[in-house]
Design an enzyme around this catalytic site. Structure first.
Site, PDB file in Angstrom:
ATOM      1  N   ASP A 439       0.952  -0.790   0.149  1.00  0.00           N
ATOM      2  CA  ASP A 439       0.300  -0.204   0.419  1.00  0.00           C
ATOM      3  C   ASP A 439       0.697   1.139  -0.094  1.00  0.00           C
ATOM      4  OD1 ASP A 439      -2.037   1.198   0.327  1.00  0.00           O
ATOM      5  OD2 ASP A 439      -2.730   1.172   2.300  1.00  0.00           O
ATOM      6  N   GLU A 442       2.314   5.180  -4.044  1.00  0.00           N
ATOM      7  CA  GLU A 442       2.875   5.617  -5.139  1.00  0.00           C
ATOM      8  C   GLU A 442       4.428   6.503  -5.709  1.00  0.00           C
ATOM      9  OE1 GLU A 442       0.056   5.718  -2.875  1.00  0.00           O
ATOM     10  OE2 GLU A 442      -0.786   4.028  -4.700  1.00  0.00           O
ATOM     11  N   ASP A 518      -9.020   3.302  -3.213  1.00  0.00           N
ATOM     12  CA  ASP A 518     -10.208   3.884  -2.025  1.00  0.00           C
ATOM     13  C   ASP A 518     -11.637   4.567  -2.535  1.00  0.00           C
ATOM     14  OD1 ASP A 518      -8.325   3.600  -0.404  1.00  0.00           O
ATOM     15  OD2 ASP A 518      -7.411   5.209   0.645  1.00  0.00           O
TER      16      ASP A 518
HETATM   17  O1  MIG Z   1      -4.240   5.970   3.694  1.00  0.00           O
HETATM   18  O2  MIG Z   1      -4.005   1.262   5.532  1.00  0.00           O
HETATM   19  O3  MIG Z   1      -5.626   2.321  -0.095  1.00  0.00           O
HETATM   20  O4  MIG Z   1      -6.776   0.034   1.213  1.00  0.00           O
HETATM   21  O5  MIG Z   1      -7.273   0.051   4.554  1.00  0.00           O
HETATM   22  C1  MIG Z   1      -4.589   4.927   3.868  1.00  0.00           C
HETATM   23  C2  MIG Z   1      -5.117   1.765   5.263  1.00  0.00           C
HETATM   24  C3  MIG Z   1      -3.721   3.946   3.648  1.00  0.00           C
HETATM   25  C4  MIG Z   1      -5.296   2.748   2.055  1.00  0.00           C
HETATM   26  C5  MIG Z   1      -5.534   1.693   1.138  1.00  0.00           C
HETATM   27  C6  MIG Z   1      -6.537   1.263   2.002  1.00  0.00           C
HETATM   28  C7  MIG Z   1      -6.106   0.929   3.626  1.00  0.00           C
HETATM   29  C8  MIG Z   1      -5.893   1.781   4.197  1.00  0.00           C
HETATM   30  N1  MIG Z   1      -4.469   2.774   3.432  1.00  0.00           N
END
Ligand code: MIG
Length: 816
Positions: A439, A442, A518
């Site tokens: 996660d 980017e 999201d």
């Molecule tokens: O800033 O880890 O897209 O699936 O639950 C949010 C918490 C961070 C974004 C991910 C989402 C996840 C969440 N993450």
């Protein structure tokens, strides 16, 4: 706008965190200011073009051209794969001295996207006419014009693509190709617009939309500079191997504007399925995933302890709902330190994982790249000591802001970083974690205004050559995925890796699946899922899916159900939601939702032989599992814009319900004969029938001629959808791939050929491979005909309701 965003963030993350964010953003602005004066000094007024061609020279499989202000190389890597490289120079060259071609060594993303680097010499397979500057292979023709325009033609002389000479101005290279009025454009990665990208503007800059997103948001997490064109004269694929930020637009021309790097790109002529095969030969195909990953996954940001996980698993058991994986979101970590486990909340992860494994449930753990700045914390200390983090221009470690607060970012363009980072996966593997979920890659760093990422001047290693974040940004998640994938291959050699990632770039499919992350919770976002997943698929990324119900809110029972029904037919099938949203386990909505969801879960598992075979085929040929409807008939222009339905493999057409209250819907049907999966009604395309869609169904159509393998426990049922009398189905023989579901042991492939005979049908089975046939019994269920008699390998067999037992067979004959 920015002020508003800053105030909002104070409200949601509190004052100290907001002040830190402002500090980081000010630092970012200061660093990026260094980029500006640089530019101003030599601002040109006129774009630089190549000018006129001066010399031309043949090289193996291609040719090189010197223009007044540019060099061009055209190389056929294969008869249907041409690589073009332009280097534009700021000054008109001096023609008095001999000109030499200097092979570019940088500027094309270090080949990170590529899976295949060596191609055989195809000189004997093409003809060059240097006078006319025309090069023909047995798949296409490339014509170079005196001013640097390029024309790509199919062998029958039709123009596939006509390019204008590239232009360079103030650091930006612009490349344009003419578009036909009817031309449709697809691909470009994960986008929130219609499947057909014509008329749109698309930024290439992987971005966390922050919070949640809906239709029209651009860019989002996965940008891929590849597009497919479909027009009346033909079709082609174009892939730009340039990771710099860029803007693509498709008005009267297909325009690509790159803010750095080299203009290197690849052109592949259609038909599009064939072009995707070539493209995935170039940039890679996914390995066959472990079978469990095609099952159902349950997740939520907010499962915060082992007892939460146990409860969820127990809920699935109590509700008699099958499940394959539960995901651990950031709450399992110790203070959001990546590769650690919160021992209060998860005192014995290994035991938990073993307990889950015994129920057939895998655990997947999230990993964020930001490493908490904490001298007591090993990962930070080691990364720092070894110099493996991204750096500021003067060499200090850069710190951004993510969940753990100040954090350093591993520089994945350094192979040593990838190896080092990968070594930590072992710990979680040893604790029983089966898959990993990347996660925030980017990469995201929280800011008070502007882009939520690292400063553009951040330094990256790039295998020693060094570059900055403008070039490194879009590659960050791809290379993180590479690190994870290689770690799993190394540390867990007997299992097939499974990784999920939010961001990525061209070639990501070699390493990981992705999800659309999201999204807002809305009907529009449900509908948008289809072009998002199809767009990824057409960009070479076959495995993706949404957060069922949308990430950000609490869906109504109806919205959740319709989303669930859609996702049951997508490669990645997972419910997930943001922290603070109402509970969303598949039984919480009560009846009738619960039993319908259960039926779809079971249907998903019944479909597993079909899905698993499609996944295997993707690993072999690169065709995605989900395909746009035009895949069924490229000549039918009605299909070019359809993005509220899709094909799943050769046999199924899925038309999800994407509107509230809808209980039937119109389906744009390609040519041929299609059975309603639920009641065997036969439809004939082309047409636009209205098809019933009560809450417990979405329109699912089966192409006549299909042999659809469904698993019913230890029994395999082959559903044979008979083509109408006199029709020979235009569908390849059905394939069934089987193996143990994981690892690298033996496998088998069974091919089922359906042919009409004077009195009915013949179905033959041919098998290859060492793996024993995994089903105890084989049932044959016929649709669309009344079976009067059946012989299995010459032996008459009892038929009841068009169904009979076939054992493993080699030839079946039915009389109708
Ligand atoms: O800033 O880890 O897209 O699936 O639950 C949010 C918490 C961070 C974004 C991910 C989402 C996840 C969440 N993450």
């Amino acid at each position: 706008m920015d002020l508003q965003k800053a105030l909002l963030s104070i409200r949601s993350i509190g004052l100290p965190a907001s002040l830190r964010t402002i500090r980081y953003t000010l630092l970012r602005d200061r660093l990026e200011r260094q980029l500006r004066p640089h530019r101003k000094g030599r601002r040109a007024l006129q774009p630089i073009t190549p000018g006129l061609v001066l010399t031309t020279r043949l090289i193996p499989s291609g040719a090189r051209f010197h223009f007044e202000r540019a060099d061009l190389e055209v190389i056929f890597l294969a008869p249907d794969l041409v690589r073009i490289t332009w280097q534009i120079f700021p000054q008109t060259r001096n023609t008095k001295t001999p000109i030499s071609y200097v092979e570019p060594t940088q500027g094309f993303a270090n080949n990170y996207a590529l899976a295949r680097h060596r191609w055989p010499d195809v000189t004997d397979k093409w003809q060059a006419d240097l006078e006319e500057m025309t090069f023909s292979s047995r798949a296409m023709q490339v014509i170079v014009q005196g001013d640097g325009g390029l024309i790509f033609r199919s062998l029958d002389g039709k123009i596939l693509r006509e390019e204008l000479p590239p232009e360079y101005l103030d650091g930006v290279t612009t490349h344009r190709a003419l578009l036909q009025p009817e031309e449709h454009i697809y691909g470009l990665g994960e986008r929130t617009t219609a499947l057909n990208r014509r008329g749109g503007n698309f930024r290439m800059w992987n971005s966390d939309p922050g919070g949640h997103y809906g239709i029209g948001k651009d860019p989002i997490y996965i940008c891929v500079p590849v597009y497919l064109s479909l027009h009346s004269q033909g079709a082609y694929l174009a892939f730009y191997e340039n990771a710099y930020p860029a803007d693509f637009s498709f008005e009267t021309t297909a325009e690509a504007r790159f803010e750095g790097g080299l203009l290197r790109y690849y052109i592949i002529p259609g038909p599009l399925p064939r072009a995707l095969e070539r493209y995935t030969e170039l940039t890679g195909r996914p390995e066959l995933p472990p079978r469990w990953s095609l099952g159902y996954h349950q997740c939520r940001w907010g499962y915060k302890s082992d007892s939460d996980i146990r409860q969820v698993a127990a809920g699935f058991q109590a509700n008699d709902m099958p499940i394959s994986a539960i995901h651990l979101d950031i709450d399992y970590m110790d203070g959001f330190r990546v590769f650690t486990v919160n021992r209060q909340a998860f005192p014995n992860l290994k035991e938990l994982a073993a307990e889950m494994e015994a129920k057939g449930i895998k655990l997947v753990a999230i990993l964020d790249p930001g490493v908490k700045q904490d001298p007591q914390y090993e990962v930070y200390r080691e990364g720092r000591k070894k110099g493996l983090f991204c750096k500021l221009p003067k060499g200090q470690v850069l710190h951004g802001l993510v969940w753990p607060g100040w954090a350093a970012f591993p520089d994945f363009t350094n192979p040593k970083t990838r190896e080092w980072w990968g070594s930590y996966y072992l710990r979680l593997l040893e604790a029983g974690i089966a898959g990993f979920w990347h996660d925030m890659n980017e990469p995201t760093s929280f800011t008070a205004w502007g882009d939520m990422t690292l400063p553009l001047t951040t330094r990256h290693d790039f295998d020693g050559r060094g570059s900055d974040h403008r070039e490194g940004h879009n590659l960050y998640a791809l290379l993180m995925a590479q690190a994870g994938y290689e770690a799993l291959r190394l540390h867990c050699p007997h299992r097939r890796p499974w990784l999920l990632t939010r961001s990525g770039w061209a070639g990501l499919q070699r390493y990981a699946w992705s999800w659309t992350a999201d999204t807002e919770t809305s009907w529009e976002a449900l509908r948008m899922t289809i072009p998002e997943v199809l767009g990824l698929a057409l960009s070479g990324l076959p495995f993706s899916g949404p957060d069922i119900g949308g990430f950000s809110g609490g869906p109504s029972a109806e919205l959740y159900l319709r989303w669930f029904e859609l996702a049951a037919f997508l490669p990645f099938f997972r419910t997930h939601s943001a922290i603070g949203t109402p509970p969303r386990e598949p039984w919480v909505f009560g009846e009738p939702t619960t039993h319908i969801v259960r039926d779809f879960l079971r249907l998903r598992y019944r479909l597993m032989p079909y899905l698993y075979t499609l996944a295997w085929q993707t690993s072999q040929a690169g065709h995605p599992l989900v395909r746009p409807l035009f895949w069924a008939d490229m000549a039918d222009r009605r299909l070019w814009d359809v993005d509220d339905a899709f094909l799943l493999g050769e046999s199924l057409l899925i038309a999800p319900v994407v509107e509230q209250g809808q209980l039937s819907r119109r389906v744009t049907l390609p040519q041929g004969h299609w059975y309603n999966f639920w009641d065997d009604t036969l439809y004939t395309g082309p047409g636009e029938p209205e098809i019933p869609a009560p809450l417990e169904q979405i329109p699912v159509l089966v192409r006549a001629g299909s042999v659809l393998p469904l698993a019913e426990g230890e029994c395999l049922t082959l559903h044979v959808f008979a083509p109408p009398k006199g029709v020979t189905p235009a569908i390849p023989p059905a394939t069934l791939f089987s193996d143990s579901g994981d690892g690298y042991g033996p496998s088998r492939v069974d091919h089922f050929h359906l042919r009409p005979t004077p009195s009915g049908f013949e179905l033959t089975c041919q098998s290859e491979g060492e793996y024993p046939f995994p089903y105890k019994t084989v049932m044959l269920q016929w649709h669309g005909v009344t079976v009067r008699q059946a012989q299995v390998d010459g032996v008459e067999t009892q038929v009841t309701d068009n169904c009979f037992e076939g054992g493993p067979f080699s030839r079946i004959e039915v009389t109708i």
